[in-house]
Scaffold this active site. Sequence first.
Site, PDB file in Angstrom:
ATOM      1  N   TYR A  76     -37.018  26.344  97.952  1.00  0.00           N
ATOM      2  CA  TYR A  76     -37.900  26.651  96.824  1.00  0.00           C
ATOM      3  C   TYR A  76     -37.695  28.114  96.437  1.00  0.00           C
ATOM      4  O   TYR A  76     -38.229  29.022  97.082  1.00  0.00           O
ATOM      5  CB  TYR A  76     -39.366  26.442  97.201  1.00  0.00           C
ATOM      6  CG  TYR A  76     -39.808  25.006  97.362  1.00  0.00           C
ATOM      7  CD1 TYR A  76     -39.000  23.935  96.993  1.00  0.00           C
ATOM      8  CD2 TYR A  76     -41.069  24.715  97.876  1.00  0.00           C
ATOM      9  CE1 TYR A  76     -39.431  22.636  97.146  1.00  0.00           C
ATOM     10  CE2 TYR A  76     -41.508  23.408  98.025  1.00  0.00           C
ATOM     11  CZ  TYR A  76     -40.680  22.368  97.659  1.00  0.00           C
ATOM     12  OH  TYR A  76     -41.110  21.068  97.818  1.00  0.00           O
TER      13      TYR A  76
ATOM     14  N   GLY B 281     -47.975  14.146  88.426  1.00  0.00           N
ATOM     15  CA  GLY B 281     -46.849  13.900  87.537  1.00  0.00           C
ATOM     16  C   GLY B 281     -45.696  14.863  87.684  1.00  0.00           C
ATOM     17  O   GLY B 281     -44.587  14.565  87.238  1.00  0.00           O
TER      18      GLY B 281
ATOM     19  N   PRO C 239     -46.061  12.523  81.807  1.00  0.00           N
ATOM     20  CA  PRO C 239     -47.392  12.889  81.311  1.00  0.00           C
ATOM     21  C   PRO C 239     -48.457  11.950  81.849  1.00  0.00           C
ATOM     22  O   PRO C 239     -48.254  10.738  81.952  1.00  0.00           O
ATOM     23  CB  PRO C 239     -47.256  12.734  79.784  1.00  0.00           C
ATOM     24  CG  PRO C 239     -45.796  12.755  79.508  1.00  0.00           C
ATOM     25  CD  PRO C 239     -45.133  12.167  80.713  1.00  0.00           C
ATOM     26  N   LEU C 240     -49.598  12.524  82.205  1.00  0.00           N
ATOM     27  CA  LEU C 240     -50.732  11.705  82.639  1.00  0.00           C
ATOM     28  C   LEU C 240     -51.475  11.244  81.389  1.00  0.00           C
ATOM     29  O   LEU C 240     -52.449  11.847  80.955  1.00  0.00           O
ATOM     30  CB  LEU C 240     -51.639  12.524  83.559  1.00  0.00           C
ATOM     31  CG  LEU C 240     -51.034  12.918  84.910  1.00  0.00           C
ATOM     32  CD1 LEU C 240     -51.997  13.811  85.688  1.00  0.00           C
ATOM     33  CD2 LEU C 240     -50.679  11.681  85.724  1.00  0.00           C
TER      34      LEU C 240
ATOM     35  N   PRO D  46     -48.292  14.734  92.688  1.00  0.00           N
ATOM     36  CA  PRO D  46     -49.554  13.976  92.627  1.00  0.00           C
ATOM     37  C   PRO D  46     -50.167  13.946  91.229  1.00  0.00           C
ATOM     38  O   PRO D  46     -51.003  13.088  90.950  1.00  0.00           O
ATOM     39  CB  PRO D  46     -50.459  14.723  93.609  1.00  0.00           C
ATOM     40  CG  PRO D  46     -49.911  16.111  93.648  1.00  0.00           C
ATOM     41  CD  PRO D  46     -48.429  15.957  93.511  1.00  0.00           C
TER      42      PRO D  46
ATOM     43  N   PHE E 154     -42.944  15.799  84.917  1.00  0.00           N
ATOM     44  CA  PHE E 154     -41.923  14.864  84.471  1.00  0.00           C
ATOM     45  C   PHE E 154     -42.521  13.619  83.823  1.00  0.00           C
ATOM     46  O   PHE E 154     -41.846  12.920  83.084  1.00  0.00           O
ATOM     47  CB  PHE E 154     -41.046  14.431  85.657  1.00  0.00           C
ATOM     48  CG  PHE E 154     -40.360  15.571  86.344  1.00  0.00           C
ATOM     49  CD1 PHE E 154     -39.326  16.252  85.729  1.00  0.00           C
ATOM     50  CD2 PHE E 154     -40.765  15.976  87.606  1.00  0.00           C
ATOM     51  CE1 PHE E 154     -38.696  17.313  86.356  1.00  0.00           C
ATOM     52  CE2 PHE E 154     -40.140  17.030  88.252  1.00  0.00           C
ATOM     53  CZ  PHE E 154     -39.102  17.704  87.623  1.00  0.00           C
TER      54      PHE E 154
END
Length: 300
Positions: A67, A221, A226-227, A219, A224
């Site tokens: 990361y 999205g 859309p909720l 958790p 990548f």
Amino acid sequence: MIEPTTPAAFDDFQLGGDLPVHRIGFGAMRLAQGTFQGPVRDPDTGMAVLRRAVELGVNHIDTAGFYGAHGVHANDLIRKALAPYQEDLVIATKVGPLRDDNGMPSLEATPDQLRALVEADLRTLGLQHLDLVYLRVGGMTGPGGAPLTERLGALADLRTEGLIRHLGISNVDTAQFEEASTVAPLAAVQNHFHVQHQTDTALLARCTEQHIAFVPFFPIGGGFQPLDAPSLLKVASRLEATPAQVAQAWLLSVSPNILLIPGTGSLEHLEENVAAGALRLSPEDLADLTAPADSASPGH
């Protein structure tokens, strides 16, 4: 269709049977970069987010040596912001992926390379041992495929040496889970799972039965997907909450073994994510949150 319950969101989960962690943690993926190929972010902001997370009660941080880039890395920020670490802070890391020439973590370490990756995480985090180390398999692809016995066995050897306290696996299917279970005791599974991506319900059930933590990556999205499912928007409007908060509250209701690690480089989003722990979903809300159509997204 998952049948959720409504447990207390901030109940501790005994990770590996001996490490109590709050169910809302923090994912460090976006501290150094918004995306793997994106520009680096301001290190001071990242350290401020980390310190605020701990102030808000977070005691489970999920990170990885891959990361970050260009001199800004999540592990360095964690050490600079939080060391000396508070006694109850649990730091989990992932090994396995290696960055390719384009900066993407699409390559996979061999068993012989895993020790160096673990030792690098110990060094950059300033730790004598790692609380939880996941073997992350599959590169940038979805779960399934390659055997993992040899690689997980290499990490199990490091656990025997005392460098690792608990082992986990990430981006796996049920067959790989069963294979891994024959190699070493598992404390956690980290897979792609959220309210609009519910393909791992069977694996989640196995983890719940065996008291193994299930830690969804992306958790909310992951940027990548859309909720935007109508049912999710309906519940969010009814509760005067954001879709992301409802998505996290739903995850907490699905199984007492689910631990959240929403990642952000923003203080505002951090506050929003932690506040999701206080959201209570009614039976009507849970009934409305039916499983929408699934879609694929890049790996974690």
